[in-house]
Design an enzyme around this catalytic site. Structure first.
Site, PDB file in Angstrom:
ATOM      1  N   GLY A 125       8.085  -3.801  -2.197  1.00 45.08           N
ATOM      2  CA  GLY A 125       8.871  -4.776  -2.947  1.00 45.08           C
ATOM      3  C   GLY A 125       9.544  -4.140  -4.139  1.00 45.08           C
ATOM      4  N   THR A 178      10.256   0.483   3.122  1.00 48.21           N
ATOM      5  CA  THR A 178       9.075   1.224   2.675  1.00 48.21           C
ATOM      6  C   THR A 178       7.995   1.034   3.738  1.00 48.21           C
ATOM      7  OG1 THR A 178       9.548   1.033   0.333  1.00 48.21           O
ATOM      8  CG2 THR A 178       7.225   1.152   0.925  1.00 48.21           C
TER       9      THR A 178
HETATM   10  N1  ASP Z   1       8.373  -0.624  -3.641  1.00 53.55           N
HETATM   11  C1  ASP Z   1       9.393   0.357  -3.392  1.00 53.55           C
HETATM   12  C2  ASP Z   1       9.882   0.892  -4.705  1.00 53.55           C
HETATM   13  O1  ASP Z   1      10.045   0.127  -5.620  1.00 53.55           O
HETATM   14  C3  ASP Z   1      10.555  -0.202  -2.613  1.00 53.55           C
HETATM   15  C4  ASP Z   1      10.211  -1.046  -1.423  1.00 53.55           C
HETATM   16  O2  ASP Z   1       9.044  -1.324  -1.176  1.00 53.55           O
HETATM   17  O3  ASP Z   1      11.131  -1.431  -0.686  1.00 53.55           O
HETATM   18  O4  ASP Z   1      10.153   2.062  -4.788  1.00 53.55           O
END
Ligand code: ASP
Length: 366
Positions: free
Chosen positions: A285, A233
């Protein structure tokens, strides 16, 4: 700036394009003096400003990273950081810096945003993004868009050209069409690595389902999907020379997500928050935990009502994520130009640059 017009008469998109083009082949090191690279006059006497980005948190094992791949990551992070920083140095808006940098990261297949987004269980790519302007608390977000090359720019259009904060799915794409946004086919997002990850997830899912039917438990196995080995992300937070803060986040979400799942990245207050009175934050996250705790807004509130520093506030907020069993982190900058990079994973792709123009790119824990 707010009206998409820059001082030199170019519109915002042309400006962003120029900046992005100018940094195609940048040489990389861990810490660079940007003044040597950027070829733009910096004003060392200007009040505090700064720019910080991330490219996702997770289990980033050094053993799995080749020197060549690490160089690629550092190069792309540096390119995005430089482009955003240049917007600010040229008296541009924090909001433009955030959009510019996230554009570059979305266009890179290295990250789970735009090109290179993870696949859903249905084998599709469903993208989420949000952006927030700390000067007026305006915000825009999109969820589950499937044909938008740069979801961060669509999120900004939602903020600037619609009376709403968040648009999802087909409705968001209809709005995009009406506003002349660039569409791409789903195949644009595909990379071989993400496809292989998808096949692996599918195989794991089959196994899990098998176990569940053995136990006569027909529940759908959704819990094993975590960010631990799928990261990427992207996000950014900026403080410009006018003292305005902005933040943005863009993602393909969790790998093998289902049922129209939308994570924290497009949720204002969870994955993204900016307020000129406190700070600008972008999170990454396990989104469900960040939504439940309203992490980005929690950090701002801890500063506003609790008198905490940005570092203390982030530590408390991510501490709560950890207590619930979630993993991830945040990057941010406060109204005085203090940075935070805080995560409870092994690593987080990240970079920051302050008033002195010194760039710092990190991947692992220090
Ligand atoms: N926070 C993002 C989600 O839950 C995923 C990530 O940050 O890797 O969609």
């Amino acid at each position: 700036m707010k009206n998409n017009k820059l001082e030199n008469g170019k519109n915002r998109r042309e400006f962003i394009g120029d900046i992005a083009k100018g940094f195609g082949a940048l040489a990389i090191g861990s810490t660079l003096n940007l003044n040597l690279l950027a070829n733009v006059p910096t004003n060392q006497t200007a009040e505090k400003f700064g720019f910080i980005i991330h490219g996702g948190a997770g289990t980033l094992e050094k053993s799995q990273m080749t020197p060549a791949l690490e160089r690629e990551y550092r190069a792309k992070l540096t390119e995005a950081l430089t482009a955003g920083y240049n917007v600010i140095v040229k008296n541009g808006a924090a909001l433009d810096a955030v959009e510019t940098a996230i554009h570059i990261l979305e266009d890179s297949p290295l990250f789970n945003a735009g090109k290179g987004a993870v696949f859903t269980a249905a084998g599709t790519n469903e993208l989420d993004a949000s952006i927030m302007d700390g000067s007026n608390l305006m915000a825009g977000a999109v969820g589950d868009v499937q044909h938008i090359k740069n979801p961060i720019s669509l999120a900004r259009l939602v903020m600037e050209k619609s009376p709403h904060v968040m648009l999802v799915g087909e409705g968001a794409e209809t709005f995009a069409k009406q506003n002349g946004v660039t569409f791409v086919p789903q195949s644009y997002f595909r990379t071989e690595q993400r496809w292989q990850e998808y096949l692996q997830d599918k195989a794991n899912d089959e196994k899990q389902k098998q176990k569940q039917s053995d136990k006569k438990a027909k529940a759908v196995s959704v819990n094993y999907v975590t960010i631990n080995d799928k990261h990427g992300t992207v996000g950014a937070a900026a403080l410009d020379k006018m003292g305005n803060l902005a933040a943005g986040t863009s993602t393909g979400g969790l790998s093998y997500k289902r049922f129209g799942r939308i994570g924290d990245s497009p949720i204002i207050g969870a994955g993204t928050y900016a307020n000129n009175d406190t700070c600008a934050i972008s999170a990454t996250g396990d989104g469900e935990y960040f939504i439940r705790l309203g992490v980005a807004r929690d950090i701002s509130a801890l500063m506003e009502y609790g008198g905490k520093s940005i570092e203390e506030a982030a530590q408390i907020a991510i501490g709560k994520v950890g207590k619930l069993g979630g993993t991830g982190g945040v990057v941010g900058i406060d109204k005085n130009g203090n940075f935070v990079e805080f995560f409870n994973t092994d690593g987080m792709y990240r970079g920051r640059v302050g008033t002195d123009g010194k760039m710092n790119i990190q991947i692992y824990k220090n």
